[in-house]
Design a protein around this motif. Structure first.
Motif, short mmCIF file in Angstrom:
data_model
loop_
_atom_site.label_atom_id
_atom_site.label_comp_id
_atom_site.label_asym_id
_atom_site.label_seq_id
_atom_site.Cartn_x
_atom_site.Cartn_y
_atom_site.Cartn_z
N SER A 26 40.61 39.60 42.74
CA SER A 26 39.15 39.54 42.67
C SER A 26 38.64 38.18 43.17
O SER A 26 37.62 38.11 43.86
CB SER A 26 38.68 39.79 41.24
N ILE A 39 34.31 40.64 38.98
CA ILE A 39 34.48 39.62 37.94
C ILE A 39 35.91 39.09 37.92
O ILE A 39 36.85 39.77 38.30
CB ILE A 39 34.05 40.14 36.54
N THR A 47 40.00 43.67 36.19
CA THR A 47 39.34 44.68 37.04
C THR A 47 39.78 46.07 36.59
O THR A 47 40.98 46.32 36.44
CB THR A 47 39.70 44.46 38.51
N ASP A 66 38.56 45.69 46.27
CA ASP A 66 39.29 45.04 45.18
C ASP A 66 39.73 46.14 44.22
O ASP A 66 38.95 47.03 43.89
CB ASP A 66 38.36 44.05 44.47
#
Ligand SMILES: Nc1nc2c(ncn2[C@@H]2O[C@H](COP(=O)(O)OP(=O)(O)OP(=O)(O)O)[C@@H](O)[C@H]2O)c(=O)[nH]1
Ligand SMILES: [Mg+2]
Length: 304
Positions: A26, A39, A47, A66
């Motif tokens: 991420s 985040i 994630t 991601d």
């Protein structure tokens, strides 16, 4: 525009960022996109679903996907997360495997390497966190990883400092197929505001909670109301599994949730560029991890 160069030589493709939990996927996605789309916390399994971020490098538009970390799943949510990562990899033009250079090829990274080795075409390796390790170790790691899976290219990067990231981006830009761009030039992400706001709050909770707590909670945005003065009222619910967890999330006299709220507001206000009134409610919902309704907005396969 010539026949030899349709779309003015433009290229476009999907790059799945995959790897073990905590490898820095991420962080790298945000770095490549140049904005926070996903985040990041110091904890593994942050994630939970696929998050796309869009970047432009020269004539290429790169859609970075991601993905959740790939690990040995135990719960239903874990299985759905890992399945989402592999689906992301299968659907992409390029698979970018991230390995934490400090951890090296541990069991988790080894398993992913072996799985990728079956179809090494369009696979790129990035050894991340080189700011934490000596160069000779990174070189040895590159050699060992390429012995298992013949990567098209290998990069040594630090997603945190940005070291090596522009070389990586240039190579990916050259690898994606020719074709028109899929997103408007100024679009950075495909995530809606409600989902993103829930992620921001979850990030603050992850940072403040330990042991099993981060994994026992989920955050949903229940209400989003814009006002004439430009401000927005956002109501969110944090679901936990047990009553005792609710107490911990709230903290003594509500101090923990108050500081979570303050941090989330500060970040949301800077991203949304408007005043934010955030209300966070904490509710016990036993087995929310076995409730298909929780999975739906994330695009996760409940039956994975
Ligand atoms: N020193 C250093 N830390 C990094 C680097 N990249 C990421 N990190 C840190 O590693 C931790 C995990 O980063 P994430 O980007 O959340 O990792 P992830 O692979 O997305 O993790 P999951 O979503 O849990 O699978 C965070 O504390 C990051 O700040 C790096 O290049 N150097
Ligand atoms: Mg992540």
């Amino acid at each position: 525009m010539t026949d030899a160069e349709p779309d003015g030589g433009r290229r476009c493709g999907f790059v799945a960022v995959i790897g073990a939990p905590n490898a820095g996927k991420s962080t790298l996605t945000n770095r490549l996109v140049g904005a926070k789309v996903s985040i990041v916390t110091a904890k593994a399994q942050t994630t939970r679903y696929r998050v796309s971020g869009v970047a432009v490098d020269g004539p290429a538009q790169l859609v970075y996907v991601d993905t959740p970390g790939i690990f040995e799943p135990r719960r239903r949510l874990d299985r759905a997360m890992v399945a989402a990562a592999w689906t992301g990899a299968a659907d992409a033009d390029i698979r970018l495997l991230l390995i934490d250079a400090r951890k090296g090829i541990d069991e988790e990274a080894g398993r992913i390497l072996t799985a990728l080795a079956a179809t090494p075409a369009h696979c790129v390796l990035a050894l991340n966190k080189i700011d934490l390790v000596r160069r000779d170790r990174t070189l040895a790691l590159s050699r060992d990883a390429n012995e298992v899976c013949a990567f098209e290219a290998t990069f040594m990067i630090s997603a945190a400092t940005g070291d090596g990231v522009s070389d990586l981006s240039a190579r990916l830009a050259a690898m994606v197929p020719p074709g028109p761009w899929l997103y408007p030039e100024d679009q950075l992400s495909d995530m809606n505001d409600r989902l993103f706001a829930a992620e921001i709050t979850r990030e603050k909770l992850f940072e403040k909670l330990h042991q099993e707590l981060p994994y026992a909670l989920t955050v949903e945005t229940e209400d989003w109301q814009g006002f004439d003065d430009g401000s927005v009222r956002i109501a969110q619910t944090v679901f936990v599994e047990r009553d005792s967890q609710k107490g911990i999330v709230l903290g003594r006299q509500g101090t923990r949730i108050k500081s979570v709220r303050e941090q989330a507001v500060a970040e949301l206000e800077s991203i949304l560029e408007r005043k934010v009134h955030l209300f966070i409610f904490v509710k016990v919902r036993q087995k929310w991890g076995d409730d298909p309704e929780r999975f739906a907005p994330w695009g996760l396969d409940y039956n994975a």
